[in-house]
Motif scaffolding. Structure first.
Motif, short mmCIF file in Angstrom:
data_model
loop_
_atom_site.label_atom_id
_atom_site.label_comp_id
_atom_site.label_asym_id
_atom_site.label_seq_id
_atom_site.Cartn_x
_atom_site.Cartn_y
_atom_site.Cartn_z
N LEU A 153 0.76 -1.29 0.13
CA LEU A 153 0.03 -0.08 0.06
C LEU A 153 0.90 1.16 0.00
O LEU A 153 0.33 2.48 -0.22
CB LEU A 153 -1.00 -0.17 1.34
CG LEU A 153 -1.80 -1.17 1.34
CD1 LEU A 153 -2.65 -0.97 2.64
CD2 LEU A 153 -2.72 -1.12 0.11
N TYR A 154 2.04 1.16 0.28
CA TYR A 154 3.11 2.44 0.61
C TYR A 154 3.74 2.52 -0.69
O TYR A 154 4.20 3.74 -1.01
CB TYR A 154 3.83 2.00 1.47
CG TYR A 154 4.85 3.36 1.91
CD1 TYR A 154 4.13 4.46 2.69
CD2 TYR A 154 6.26 3.23 1.88
CE1 TYR A 154 5.19 5.48 3.04
CE2 TYR A 154 7.18 4.21 2.12
CZ TYR A 154 6.66 5.34 2.67
OH TYR A 154 7.29 6.40 3.06
N TYR A 155 4.31 1.68 -1.60
CA TYR A 155 5.32 1.75 -2.63
C TYR A 155 4.36 1.70 -4.00
O TYR A 155 3.43 0.99 -4.05
CB TYR A 155 6.20 0.72 -2.55
CG TYR A 155 6.99 0.78 -1.52
CD1 TYR A 155 8.07 1.71 -1.41
CD2 TYR A 155 7.11 0.08 -0.11
CE1 TYR A 155 8.93 2.10 -0.45
CE2 TYR A 155 7.88 0.11 0.88
CZ TYR A 155 8.90 1.11 0.79
OH TYR A 155 9.56 1.31 1.92
N PRO A 156 4.86 2.46 -4.96
CA PRO A 156 5.97 3.42 -4.99
C PRO A 156 5.53 4.83 -4.43
O PRO A 156 4.52 5.29 -4.57
CB PRO A 156 6.36 3.52 -6.39
CG PRO A 156 4.81 3.38 -7.15
CD PRO A 156 4.16 2.38 -6.35
N PHE A 182 -2.37 6.08 -1.59
CA PHE A 182 -2.52 7.39 -1.19
C PHE A 182 -2.33 8.35 -2.59
O PHE A 182 -3.10 9.28 -2.65
CB PHE A 182 -1.34 8.11 -0.34
CG PHE A 182 -1.53 9.46 0.14
CD1 PHE A 182 -2.65 9.62 0.97
CD2 PHE A 182 -0.72 10.25 -0.21
CE1 PHE A 182 -2.98 11.04 1.24
CE2 PHE A 182 -0.88 11.77 -0.12
CZ PHE A 182 -2.08 12.03 0.91
N THR A 183 -1.26 7.90 -3.36
CA THR A 183 -1.40 8.87 -4.55
C THR A 183 -2.80 8.59 -5.23
O THR A 183 -3.25 9.69 -5.76
CB THR A 183 -0.23 8.60 -5.36
OG1 THR A 183 0.91 8.65 -4.78
CG2 THR A 183 -0.29 9.26 -6.72
N MET A 184 -3.37 7.62 -5.26
CA MET A 184 -4.73 7.22 -6.03
C MET A 184 -5.80 8.14 -5.33
O MET A 184 -6.40 8.89 -6.07
CB MET A 184 -5.03 5.61 -5.97
CG MET A 184 -6.22 5.43 -6.54
SD MET A 184 -6.94 3.88 -6.29
CE MET A 184 -7.66 4.16 -4.59
N ILE A 227 3.37 15.62 -3.59
CA ILE A 227 2.33 14.61 -3.10
C ILE A 227 2.99 13.92 -1.61
O ILE A 227 4.10 13.31 -1.87
CB ILE A 227 1.49 13.46 -4.04
CG1 ILE A 227 1.05 14.47 -5.00
CG2 ILE A 227 0.77 12.80 -3.13
CD1 ILE A 227 0.61 13.28 -6.25
N PRO A 228 2.53 14.15 -0.32
CA PRO A 228 3.19 13.48 0.63
C PRO A 228 3.01 12.31 0.95
O PRO A 228 2.55 11.93 1.98
CB PRO A 228 2.56 14.57 1.74
CG PRO A 228 1.49 14.75 1.28
CD PRO A 228 1.31 14.84 -0.16
N GLY A 229 3.26 11.38 -0.07
CA GLY A 229 2.94 9.86 0.01
C GLY A 229 4.07 9.26 0.95
O GLY A 229 3.76 8.46 1.63
N ASN A 230 5.35 9.78 0.96
CA ASN A 230 6.27 9.34 1.89
C ASN A 230 5.85 9.51 3.50
O ASN A 230 6.21 8.90 4.43
CB ASN A 230 7.73 9.87 1.49
CG ASN A 230 7.49 11.41 1.74
OD1 ASN A 230 6.78 12.13 1.35
ND2 ASN A 230 8.63 11.91 2.65
N CYS A 257 -8.92 5.62 6.31
CA CYS A 257 -8.41 7.06 6.56
C CYS A 257 -6.86 7.23 6.49
O CYS A 257 -6.19 6.40 7.35
CB CYS A 257 -9.04 7.43 7.86
SG CYS A 257 -8.13 9.07 8.45
N PRO A 258 -6.26 7.97 5.64
CA PRO A 258 -4.71 7.91 5.81
C PRO A 258 -4.18 8.83 6.76
O PRO A 258 -5.02 9.58 7.33
CB PRO A 258 -4.50 8.54 4.20
CG PRO A 258 -5.85 9.04 3.90
CD PRO A 258 -6.86 8.45 4.38
#
Length: 320
Positions: free
Chosen positions: A82-85, A96-98, A153-156, A184-185
Motif C-alpha cells: 500500500l506504501y510503494y511506490p 495514497f497517490t490514487m 504529494i506527501p505519500g512518503n 483514512c490515511p
C-alpha cells in the motif's frame, strides 16, 4: 546604448523563464487531463459497479455483525504494497497517490476525521484546497485550477491507515463475511527532536474507492514478484496486517480509553481477535442432526446374533 541592450536582454530572459514555467504548469494540467480521460475510459461502468457491487444482505439487516477499527502500519512488510511506490513510477502509483488524485479531480468525496466518530455528510465534506493549506502541501494555481507536482504529494509521510471493517453473518447466503467500510490515511510528521505525531487526514467510503482500486496493481509478494493483484484484491482478501484499536460500543470508547497499561491493551486486542476467529469457526462446526432409528432385534430360531454383528450405535453415539 549598451546599458539599454543589457536591460532589454534581462527583460527578455525573464519573460522566457516565466513563459517556460507557465508552459510547465500547463503541461501538468494536460497530463492530469489525459490521466482523467484514461480513468474515465477504463471505468465507464464505475457507477454501475458501485450500485451492483453488493447483492448480498446488507449489514444493517444481518443477524450478527461487529464493527472493527484497525490501524495498518505501512512499515510492516505485509502492508508495504500500500506504501510503494512513494512517487509514481512507470505508471504505478500507491494507494495514497490514487486517493489524492481522485480528490483533486473531485471524483470521490472525502470527509473530516472527527475524534471518535465518522460523519459522511455534506456538513463534514473536505474542501481539497483547505486540506492542502492545513497540511502545508505545496501547489500552484493556473487558470483557476490547482496543479500539484507528483513529488509534492506527501505519500512518503503517509505511514499508516485507519480501516473500518464490518464482520457479519450473511443469512441470505449463509456465509460469514468481512467487508472494508472506510479508510483514512494517517500522515506522520517528525519534529526536530525526533518525536512524531500522527495526523489522520480524512475518511473515504471504501465502496466509492473500490472501482478505482481495482485498476491499481500492487506487488503481492517480495518472494514471488509474479504474484500480484489489485489494491481492491488486497483489501477484499484481507492481506493486510492491522492491530485493532477500537470496537464499536455504546460508549464509543477506543481500547486505549478503557485499559490502563500497554499489556492490558495488548491482551484486550488479542481477546477480541480470538472472539472473531471463534465465531467464524463455530459457524462451520458440522453437527449431525440426522435421527438414526433404533433397530429392533430380530429373533431367529437359528444361531444367536453375536455382539460383533450389531449396529454398534449407542445412546452416546446418537445425535438428535
Amino acid at each position: 546604448m549598451k546599458t539599454k541592450l543589457f536591460l532589454i536582454l534581462i527583460l527578455f530572459v525573464g519573460e522566457i523563464s516565466a513563459l517556460t514555467a507557465q508552459e510547465t504548469a500547463r503541461e501538468r494540467i494536460e497530463r492530469r487531463r489525459q490521466h482523467t480521460v484514461q480513468q474515465q475510459e477504463a471505468g465507464t461502468n464505475i457507477r454501475m459497479e458501485q450500485k451492483n457491487r453488493h447483492n448480498d444482505e446488507s449489514i444493517e439487516n444481518a443477524k450478527w455483525s461487529r464493527i472493527i477499527y484497525r490501524y495498518l502500519d505501512l512499515t510492516k512488510e505485509a502492508n508495504a504494497p500500500l506504501y510503494y511506490p512513494v512517487t509514481p513510477t512507470n505508471g504505478k502509483i500507491s494507494l495514497f497517490t490514487m486517493l489524492f488524485n481522485l480528490l483533486q479531480e473531485n471524483s470521490i468525496p472525502a470527509y473530516e476525521y472527527l475524534d471518535g466518530r465518522e460523519e459522511f455528510t455534506e456538513d463534514y465534506r473536505v474542501n481539497f484546497k483547505e486540506l492542502l493549506d492545513r497540511f502545508g502541501i505545496y501547489y500552484e494555481t493556473v487558470d483557476g485550477k490547482i496543479v500539484i507536482n507528483d513529488i509534492d504529494i506527501p505519500g512518503n509521510e503517509v505511514e499508516g491507515y485507519f480501516v473500518k471493517e464490518a464482520y457479519y453473518f450473511d443469512t441470505a447466503n449463509s456465509s460469514f463475511r468481512v467487508r472494508p467500510l472506510a479508510i483514512c490515511p494517517v500522515l506522520q510528521r517528525r519534529d526536530d527532536y525526533g518525536s512524531s505525531t500522527r495526523y489522520p487526514l480524512f475518511w473515504v467510503s471504501y465502496d466509492g474507492v473500490a472501482p478505482y482500486a481495482r485498476h491499481i496493481t500492487v506487488m503481492g509478494s517480495s518472494l514471488n514478484n509474479s504474484m500480484g493483484g489489485s489494491i481492491d484484491d488486497f483489501f477484499r482478501m484481507r492481506k493486510y496486517d492491522g492491530e485493532i484499536y477500537k470496537v464499536q460500543n455504546p460508549r464509543n470508547l477506543s481500547i486505549s480509553q478503557y485499559t490502563s497499561t500497554p499489556e492490558e491493551m495488548k491482551a484486550e486486542q488479542e481477546r477480541i481477535e480470538q472472539e472473531l476467529i471463534d465465531f467464524e469457526k463455530n459457524l462451520w462446526k458440522q453437527e449431525n442432526h440426522s435421527f438414526v432409528p433404533q433397530q429392533r432385534e430380530v429373533k431367529s430360531r437359528g444361531k444367536r446374533k453375536s455382539p460383533a454383528s450389531s449396529s454398534g450405535i449407542s445412546m452416546r453415539d446418537r445425535r438428535y
